[in-house]
Design a protein around this motif. Structure first.
Motif, mmCIF file in Angstrom:
data_model
loop_
_atom_site.group_PDB
_atom_site.id
_atom_site.type_symbol
_atom_site.label_atom_id
_atom_site.label_comp_id
_atom_site.label_asym_id
_atom_site.label_seq_id
_atom_site.Cartn_x
_atom_site.Cartn_y
_atom_site.Cartn_z
ATOM 1 N N LEU A 255 0.823 -1.212 0.000
ATOM 2 C CA LEU A 255 0.000 0.000 0.000
ATOM 3 C C LEU A 255 0.855 1.260 0.000
ATOM 4 C CD1 LEU A 255 -2.609 -0.970 2.771
ATOM 5 C CD2 LEU A 255 -2.666 -1.473 0.299
ATOM 6 N N VAL A 256 0.341 2.297 -0.650
ATOM 7 C CA VAL A 256 0.935 3.632 -0.555
ATOM 8 C C VAL A 256 -0.061 4.490 0.222
ATOM 9 C CG1 VAL A 256 1.652 5.684 -1.833
ATOM 10 C CG2 VAL A 256 2.208 3.398 -2.718
ATOM 11 N N MET A 257 0.373 4.946 1.413
ATOM 12 C CA MET A 257 -0.525 5.723 2.272
ATOM 13 C C MET A 257 0.059 7.120 2.521
ATOM 14 S SD MET A 257 -1.606 2.770 5.044
ATOM 15 C CE MET A 257 -2.920 3.737 5.774
ATOM 16 N N HIS A 258 -0.811 8.026 2.922
ATOM 17 C CA HIS A 258 -0.393 9.410 3.227
ATOM 18 C C HIS A 258 -1.537 10.049 4.005
ATOM 19 C CE1 HIS A 258 0.862 13.572 2.672
ATOM 20 N NE2 HIS A 258 1.941 13.199 2.025
ATOM 21 N N PRO A 259 -1.250 10.834 5.057
ATOM 22 C CA PRO A 259 -2.359 11.412 5.820
ATOM 23 C C PRO A 259 -3.052 12.556 5.092
ATOM 24 C CG PRO A 259 -0.266 12.229 6.663
ATOM 25 C CD PRO A 259 0.069 11.199 5.616
ATOM 26 N N GLY A 260 -2.367 13.168 4.091
ATOM 27 C CA GLY A 260 -2.878 14.368 3.459
ATOM 28 C C GLY A 260 -2.713 15.567 4.387
ATOM 29 N N PRO A 261 -2.601 16.771 3.857
ATOM 30 C CA PRO A 261 -2.571 17.093 2.434
ATOM 31 C C PRO A 261 -1.238 16.695 1.790
ATOM 32 C CG PRO A 261 -2.205 19.085 3.734
ATOM 33 C CD PRO A 261 -2.504 17.983 4.707
ATOM 34 N N VAL A 262 -1.297 16.351 0.490
ATOM 35 C CA VAL A 262 -0.097 15.919 -0.240
ATOM 36 C C VAL A 262 0.477 17.090 -1.009
ATOM 37 C CG1 VAL A 262 0.743 14.386 -2.055
ATOM 38 C CG2 VAL A 262 -1.122 13.637 -0.593
ATOM 39 N N ASN A 263 1.782 17.166 -1.045
ATOM 40 C CA ASN A 263 2.425 18.052 -2.015
ATOM 41 C C ASN A 263 2.822 17.169 -3.191
ATOM 42 O OD1 ASN A 263 3.918 20.090 0.556
ATOM 43 N ND2 ASN A 263 2.124 20.501 -0.677
ATOM 44 N N ARG A 264 1.922 17.093 -4.177
ATOM 45 C CA ARG A 264 2.143 16.224 -5.333
ATOM 46 C C ARG A 264 3.488 16.525 -5.978
ATOM 47 N NH1 ARG A 264 -2.203 13.793 -8.276
ATOM 48 N NH2 ARG A 264 -3.971 13.663 -6.859
ATOM 49 N N GLY A 265 4.211 15.480 -6.281
ATOM 50 C CA GLY A 265 5.488 15.662 -6.981
ATOM 51 C C GLY A 265 6.646 15.948 -6.047
ATOM 52 N N VAL A 266 6.365 16.129 -4.744
ATOM 53 C CA VAL A 266 7.469 16.319 -3.796
ATOM 54 C C VAL A 266 7.703 14.988 -3.077
ATOM 55 C CG1 VAL A 266 8.347 17.600 -1.804
ATOM 56 C CG2 VAL A 266 6.974 18.770 -3.534
ATOM 57 N N GLU A 267 6.820 14.626 -2.144
ATOM 58 C CA GLU A 267 7.039 13.357 -1.420
ATOM 59 C C GLU A 267 6.542 12.145 -2.205
ATOM 60 O OE1 GLU A 267 5.280 15.901 -0.117
ATOM 61 O OE2 GLU A 267 3.348 15.236 0.686
ATOM 62 N N ILE A 268 5.545 12.337 -3.074
ATOM 63 C CA ILE A 268 5.012 11.234 -3.892
ATOM 64 C C ILE A 268 4.685 11.776 -5.282
ATOM 65 C CG2 ILE A 268 3.193 9.488 -4.135
ATOM 66 C CD1 ILE A 268 2.780 9.438 -1.199
ATOM 67 N N ALA A 269 5.030 10.988 -6.316
ATOM 68 C CA ALA A 269 4.731 11.410 -7.696
ATOM 69 C C ALA A 269 3.217 11.341 -7.928
ATOM 70 C CB ALA A 269 5.443 10.485 -8.673
ATOM 71 N N PRO A 270 2.667 12.274 -8.724
ATOM 72 C CA PRO A 270 1.218 12.272 -8.991
ATOM 73 C C PRO A 270 0.730 10.945 -9.542
ATOM 74 C CG PRO A 270 2.249 14.235 -9.929
ATOM 75 C CD PRO A 270 3.361 13.401 -9.385
ATOM 76 N N GLU A 271 1.522 10.312 -10.428
ATOM 77 C CA GLU A 271 1.086 9.035 -11.033
ATOM 78 C C GLU A 271 0.934 7.946 -9.968
ATOM 79 O OE1 GLU A 271 3.713 10.814 -11.792
ATOM 80 O OE2 GLU A 271 3.732 11.303 -13.927
ATOM 81 N N VAL A 272 1.779 7.999 -8.950
ATOM 82 C CA VAL A 272 1.728 6.972 -7.895
ATOM 83 C C VAL A 272 0.445 7.143 -7.082
ATOM 84 C CG1 VAL A 272 2.901 6.074 -5.833
ATOM 85 C CG2 VAL A 272 4.246 6.805 -7.833
ATOM 86 N N LEU A 273 0.028 8.403 -6.902
ATOM 87 C CA LEU A 273 -1.202 8.662 -6.138
ATOM 88 C C LEU A 273 -2.430 8.118 -6.849
ATOM 89 C CD1 LEU A 273 -0.400 12.329 -5.099
ATOM 90 C CD2 LEU A 273 -0.507 10.346 -3.580
ATOM 91 N N ASP A 274 -2.342 7.939 -8.178
ATOM 92 C CA ASP A 274 -3.490 7.443 -8.939
ATOM 93 C C ASP A 274 -3.510 5.920 -9.051
ATOM 94 O OD1 ASP A 274 -4.358 10.002 -9.318
ATOM 95 O OD2 ASP A 274 -3.287 10.270 -11.212
#
Ligand code: ASP
Ligand code: CP
Length: 312
Positions: A255-274
């Protein structure tokens, strides 16, 4: 239980009890009318001195689904701007008779202090770098839902651990349920007392990726940093970011988890979030049922009774 200030207030048995209740409230949330009368007549006040989207809204939804009344409070439009102290604000709100105060503040320990100024139950919705217990609870619930259990899972917590109250609560919750936790961060973003935490520490994300069940990413929390702890965000992402290449090296089903809010492209790539193994929206959805469970445990006259029933 009168207050929820720390994951330690619950322990493993308490976390499992919250998850068991959250199963029932997940079912309630799926009904055409997602409401039960369990907390009719109770009032829950929100006391958010720091910004929030997920925690605040999900506590409000949770309270309403249990038929409690909600008192909103927003620092930006309150008498805090006229110099009113936290203590006087708590006294004022308490005089209106709420049964619970949900408190977020930028300073560690404020929810604990608030318990001395009110007869209401107090729930910590995030205090400084200290704790965010309901976030850890919804994360345990999400892992249990996806992987069957937290026990025995290998969980990597990645990023700005030093400034993260989520990391502190999650480490306590995950390890008390029997998971093995590895922290991965640049040395400047590790907490000073990390040696006393029940975790392993690695300075190489690449070294741990292929051997974990969960990667839990954290935002670089600039607003909580007094000094420049990173050379640049680009270098940070290159070394510590969950890029598409790195995500491809995770075991199948991790699993890829994150509490949010995300800074897309910094800690996780946008494609990975999808990707389907990213659980961010599920975490938010489970947050409602888990917070219903917490409010129910704190406020129901007899929390051992089954919280079933139809709303009037
Ligand atoms: N929303 C979480 C918190 O309030 C995580 C974050 O802000 O990065 O701690
Ligand atoms: N995860 C979390 O606490 O999000 P908010 O800051 O939006 O409440």
């Amino acid at each position: 239980m009168k207050h929820l200030l720390s994951i330690n207030d619950l322990g493993a048995d308490g976390i499992n009890e919250v998850c068991r209740l959250a199963d029932l409230f997940t079912e309630v949330s799926q009904r055409p009318i997602p409401k039960v009368p369990a907390l009719r007549g109770k009032t829950v006040a929100m006391l958010f001195y720091e910004d929030s989207t997920r925690t605040r809204l999900s506590f409000e939804v949770a309270a309403r689904r249990l038929s409690a009344d909600v008192m909103g409070f927003s620092v930006s439009s309150s008498s805090v701007n006229k110099g009113e102290s936290v203590r006087d604000t708590v006294n004022t709100i308490s005089a209106m008779g709420p049964d619970a105060l949900v408190v977020r503040h930028r300073s560690a320990g404020v929810p604990h202090q608030v318990t001395g100024w009110t007869s209401a139950g107090v729930i910590n919705a995030g205090d400084g770098w200290h704790e965010h217990p309901t976030q850890a609870l919804l994360d345990c619930y999400t892992i249990r839902d996806r992987l069957g259990s937290v026990a025995g899972r290998r969980i990597v917590i990645l990023g700005d651990i030093k400034h993260s109250r989520v990391a502190r609560s999650c480490v306590m919750a995950f390890t008390s349920l029997g998971a093995k936790v590895t922290l991965v961060a640049p040395p400047t973003l590790l907490p000073p007392a990390v040696d006393s935490w029940p975790v392993d520490v690695s300075f190489s994300l690449d070294a741990v990726l292929s051997d974990c069940d969960v990667v839990y990413g954290l935002r670089v929390q600039h607003e909580r940093q007094a000094e420049a702890l990173l050379p640049s965000l680009r270098e940070y992402t290159a070394q510590w970011g969950l890029t598409v290449d790195r995500a491809a090296r995770l075991p199948v089903g991790a699993l890829v988890m994150h509490p949010g809010p995300v800074n897309r492209g910094v800690e996780i790539a946008p494609e990975v979030l999808d990707q389907p193994n990213a659980t961010l929206n599920e975490q938010v959805r489970h947050g409602v049922a888990v917070r219903m469970a917490v409010l129910y445990l704190l406020l129901a006259a007899d929390p051992d009774l089954h919280p079933e029933g139809e709303a009037s």
